[in-house]
Design a protein around this motif. Structure first.
Motif, mmCIF file in Angstrom:
data_model
loop_
_atom_site.group_PDB
_atom_site.id
_atom_site.type_symbol
_atom_site.label_atom_id
_atom_site.label_comp_id
_atom_site.label_asym_id
_atom_site.label_seq_id
_atom_site.Cartn_x
_atom_site.Cartn_y
_atom_site.Cartn_z
ATOM 1 N N LEU A 75 38.457 76.973 121.472
ATOM 2 C CA LEU A 75 37.562 77.524 120.676
ATOM 3 C C LEU A 75 38.202 77.818 119.097
ATOM 4 C CD1 LEU A 75 37.684 80.786 122.980
ATOM 5 C CD2 LEU A 75 36.015 78.986 122.936
ATOM 6 N N LYS A 76 37.244 76.760 118.325
ATOM 7 C CA LYS A 76 37.761 76.621 117.070
ATOM 8 C C LYS A 76 37.500 77.699 116.109
ATOM 9 C CE LYS A 76 37.738 71.561 117.750
ATOM 10 N NZ LYS A 76 37.322 70.524 117.507
ATOM 11 N N SER A 77 36.335 78.578 116.434
ATOM 12 C CA SER A 77 35.909 79.391 115.349
ATOM 13 C C SER A 77 36.788 80.752 115.485
ATOM 14 C CB SER A 77 34.404 79.704 115.719
ATOM 15 O OG SER A 77 33.664 78.384 115.747
ATOM 16 N N LEU A 78 37.612 80.783 116.140
ATOM 17 C CA LEU A 78 38.305 82.112 116.396
ATOM 18 C C LEU A 78 39.597 82.088 116.242
ATOM 19 C CD1 LEU A 78 36.917 83.358 119.774
ATOM 20 C CD2 LEU A 78 36.062 83.957 117.660
ATOM 21 N N ARG A 79 40.445 83.378 115.994
ATOM 22 C CA ARG A 79 41.668 83.347 115.678
ATOM 23 C C ARG A 79 42.440 84.086 116.934
ATOM 24 N NH1 ARG A 79 41.170 85.904 109.988
ATOM 25 N NH2 ARG A 79 39.186 86.544 110.598
ATOM 26 N N ALA A 80 43.845 83.575 117.135
ATOM 27 C CA ALA A 80 44.450 84.019 118.514
ATOM 28 C C ALA A 80 44.701 85.474 118.431
ATOM 29 C CB ALA A 80 45.878 83.363 118.472
ATOM 30 N N ARG A 81 44.593 86.500 117.398
ATOM 31 C CA ARG A 81 45.109 87.679 117.603
ATOM 32 C C ARG A 81 43.677 88.380 118.332
ATOM 33 N NH1 ARG A 81 46.840 91.581 112.641
ATOM 34 N NH2 ARG A 81 48.100 89.381 112.168
ATOM 35 N N VAL A 103 39.461 93.302 112.247
ATOM 36 C CA VAL A 103 38.544 92.157 111.768
ATOM 37 C C VAL A 103 38.366 91.002 112.878
ATOM 38 C CG1 VAL A 103 38.331 90.327 110.198
ATOM 39 C CG2 VAL A 103 38.825 92.570 109.454
ATOM 40 N N GLU A 104 39.531 90.546 113.415
ATOM 41 C CA GLU A 104 39.610 89.618 114.295
ATOM 42 C C GLU A 104 38.932 89.769 115.643
ATOM 43 O OE1 GLU A 104 43.476 87.336 114.645
ATOM 44 O OE2 GLU A 104 43.506 87.728 112.380
ATOM 45 N N ALA A 105 39.363 91.048 116.074
ATOM 46 C CA ALA A 105 38.392 91.680 117.378
ATOM 47 C C ALA A 105 37.078 91.657 117.217
ATOM 48 C CB ALA A 105 39.011 93.081 117.609
ATOM 49 N N ILE A 106 36.419 92.286 116.098
ATOM 50 C CA ILE A 106 35.166 92.024 115.829
ATOM 51 C C ILE A 106 34.497 90.594 115.788
ATOM 52 C CG2 ILE A 106 33.189 92.693 114.175
ATOM 53 C CD1 ILE A 106 34.682 94.985 113.361
ATOM 54 N N GLU A 107 35.242 89.700 115.249
ATOM 55 C CA GLU A 107 34.790 88.353 115.067
ATOM 56 C C GLU A 107 34.583 87.585 116.689
ATOM 57 O OE1 GLU A 107 36.279 84.575 112.747
ATOM 58 O OE2 GLU A 107 37.905 85.557 113.706
ATOM 59 N N MET A 133 34.893 98.752 110.007
ATOM 60 C CA MET A 133 34.038 98.542 111.175
ATOM 61 C C MET A 133 32.606 98.149 110.598
ATOM 62 S SD MET A 133 35.693 99.063 114.417
ATOM 63 C CE MET A 133 37.005 99.993 115.178
ATOM 64 N N PHE A 134 32.258 98.971 110.030
ATOM 65 C CA PHE A 134 30.706 98.871 109.504
ATOM 66 C C PHE A 134 30.462 97.884 108.858
ATOM 67 C CE2 PHE A 134 27.124 100.910 106.826
ATOM 68 C CZ PHE A 134 26.288 100.182 107.755
ATOM 69 N N HIS A 135 31.205 97.446 107.812
ATOM 70 C CA HIS A 135 30.931 96.009 107.015
ATOM 71 C C HIS A 135 31.260 94.732 107.661
ATOM 72 C CE1 HIS A 135 31.584 94.361 102.582
ATOM 73 N NE2 HIS A 135 30.478 93.867 103.381
ATOM 74 N N THR A 136 32.202 94.896 108.513
ATOM 75 C CA THR A 136 32.557 93.896 109.168
ATOM 76 C C THR A 136 31.545 93.585 110.339
ATOM 77 O OG1 THR A 136 35.001 94.087 109.118
ATOM 78 C CG2 THR A 136 34.299 92.350 110.613
ATOM 79 N N ALA A 137 31.233 94.557 111.090
ATOM 80 C CA ALA A 137 30.085 94.340 112.026
ATOM 81 C C ALA A 137 28.861 93.696 111.394
ATOM 82 C CB ALA A 137 29.878 95.687 112.894
#
Length: 479
Positions: A75-81, A103-107, A133-137
């Protein structure tokens, strides 16, 4: 029941031994494991677990592509966290997240379409993280979280306006300002009303507080057959539900249940629980109503029923550990809690775990000659409002339980006086609203204390009162 996916790239076909709607096109799915590589991290998980839990993997194993038969995918588009947080939530955990985690959970939730993770993020929205949350979502198109965070900001806008305008793009500010804030709504305890009881019917109203004018106004009249006396009353998805209740001199249990839709200003009947009940606790969560305990034929019950709003059906859930009528219940972080007491000194708090359909003991509070009247949730805290010593019944004391640390603490001071006591309370943002006939009081939840914030007009009804929040139509269309 078996199912087939379309042909894979090499012309072979993948048979599936699915359970209900479990899709797959990989041989040996029940026992096979998959290694997921996210950045430099490697995760090994059962394919069945991933398919059942995540839309991305469900679609992958429906596709028939070569990845169906691979033991490792990247999964190249994600981060491990973010992926680690997603796995924790899918296993039933409720992790507390810092800004980087969010941020990483929303992604991850957006890319993999992990509905339980999105729901967990919605439940974590508070005044510290709502703007993030709002801005990242908005950036990742996670619309359920986008709307939930915006609604939270709208309710707290008076306190956050400067920060909102400073931190958010103009189009996001405009969206927040276009939303309707929550209104404080109340209804007294009323029995059913006969056709000729016009005087009695006139007081059978659901009212909302116009906070600018500091006056209570009528929102709607109760249906004649509805009883709010010893009933279960709650709000779910901006609809008001009334279940059970009593009528008549002998307190006969009402067998009619009702739903009020704010958007259409209409009442409708819903089906009744299999076990008629009064003096129950009614909680709405994740598309379901939970009718918890209560009484029938003057006997307390431990039975619990759940109403699925989408299907319109009731079904029995796990029983309470012991019979309880009028139990103090609340939600915190999307979790349902019930406060059971053993008069007069022991209060136990249980959580209903829907995933396993069980009531799990969370904590026990021991206080001399005291029991809980009311419980509210704010962030990861439960506040249990209880009476003082037996010779000072209106003296409300409060204890706080931290769900994250597992620690109890007592709030300083007491909360009962000539202006009223906290036997009913509603959380809105970082405020708590409570009322009686004399005054509506707003407290600011601030660290270790509840600080009085403002006083408004009391609710002109005697007896028990139900309070809740509703998002009303434009005020110009209301009476």
């Amino acid at each position: 029941m078996s199912a087939r996916c379309r042909d894979s790239e090499d012309g072979s076909r993948c048979d599936s031994a699915d359970e209900r709607d479990l899709p797959c096109c990989a041989d040996g799915l029940a026992s096979a494991r998959l290694t997921i590589v996210v950045g430099d991290a490697h995760f090994s998980e059962e394919k069945r677990f991933l398919v059942q839990s995540c839309d991305y993997f469900r679609a992958l194993y429906r596709s028939g592509m070569k990845e169906c038969r691979q033991d490792e995918i990247h999964l190249k588009s994600l981060r491990a966290r973010g992926f680690l947080v997603a796995l924790a939530v899918l296993r039933g955990e409720t992790p507390v997240l810092d800004a980087d985690d969010i941020v990483e959970a929303i992604e991850c939730a957006a890319f993999l379409q992990v509905a339980p993770l999105t729901k967990h993020l919605v439940h974590l929205v508070d005044s510290d993280n709502c703007l993030l949350m709002f801005h990242t979502a908005a950036i990742f198109g996670l619309m359920d979280l986008y709307r939930a965070a915006a609604l939270f900001i709208r309710d707290a806008y008076a306190d956050m306006e400067a920060e909102v305008e400073k931190s958010l793009p103009a189009e996001l500010v405009s969206y927040v300002e276009s939303l309707t804030p929550s209104s404080f709504v109340a209804v007294g305890a009323h029995v059913t009303c006969g056709v000729d009881e016009t005087v009695h019917a006139a007081s059978r109203t659901v009212c909302y507080l116009d906070e600018e004018a500091n006056v209570w106004k009528v929102l709607t009249d109760l249906p004649p057959e509805a009883s709010t006396s010893m009933a279960g009353v709650t709000v779910l998805d901006n609809k008001l539900y009334i279940v059970g209740g009593v009528h008549g001199l002998h307190r006969q249990v009402v067998d009619s249940c009702f739903c009020y839709c704010v958007a259409t200003n209409t009442w409708s009947r819903i089906s009744s629980p299999a076990q008629l009940r009064c003096n129950l606790s009614l909680v709405g969560s994740d598309g379901r109503l939970y009718a918890i305990g209560g009484e029938y034929d003057r006997k307390s019950m431990s039975s619990v029923e759940a109403y699925d709003v989408e299907t319109g059906r009731w079904e029995f859930a796990a029983h309470l550990p012991r019979p309880a009528a009028g139990a103090a219940c609340t939600k915190a972080m999307g979790r349902v809690f019930a406060c059971l007491w053993k008069p007069m000194e022991t209060t136990e708090i249980y959580e209903y775990v829907s995933r396993t359909d069980e009531w799990r003991l969370v904590t026990t509070l021991i206080r001399h000659q005291s029991y809980g009247h009311c419980m509210v949730g704010h962030r990861d805290k439960l506040y249990v409002v209880r009476n003082g010593p037996s010779d000072d019944f209106l003296r409300c004391l409060m204890d706080r339980y931290d769900l994250t640390s597992g620690q109890w603490s007592s709030l300083p001071g007491h909360f009962g006086n000539s202006k009223g006591s906290l036997f009913t309370a509603v959380v809105r943002g970082d405020s708590v609203l409570t009322l009686n006939r004399t005054a509506t009081l707003e407290f600011a939840v601030d660290g270790e204390t509840w600080k009085p914030r403002r006083q408004m007009k009391g609710f002109p009804r005697s007896g028990s009162v139900w309070t809740f929040l509703l998002r009303l139509p434009d005020a110009r269309t209301l009476p």
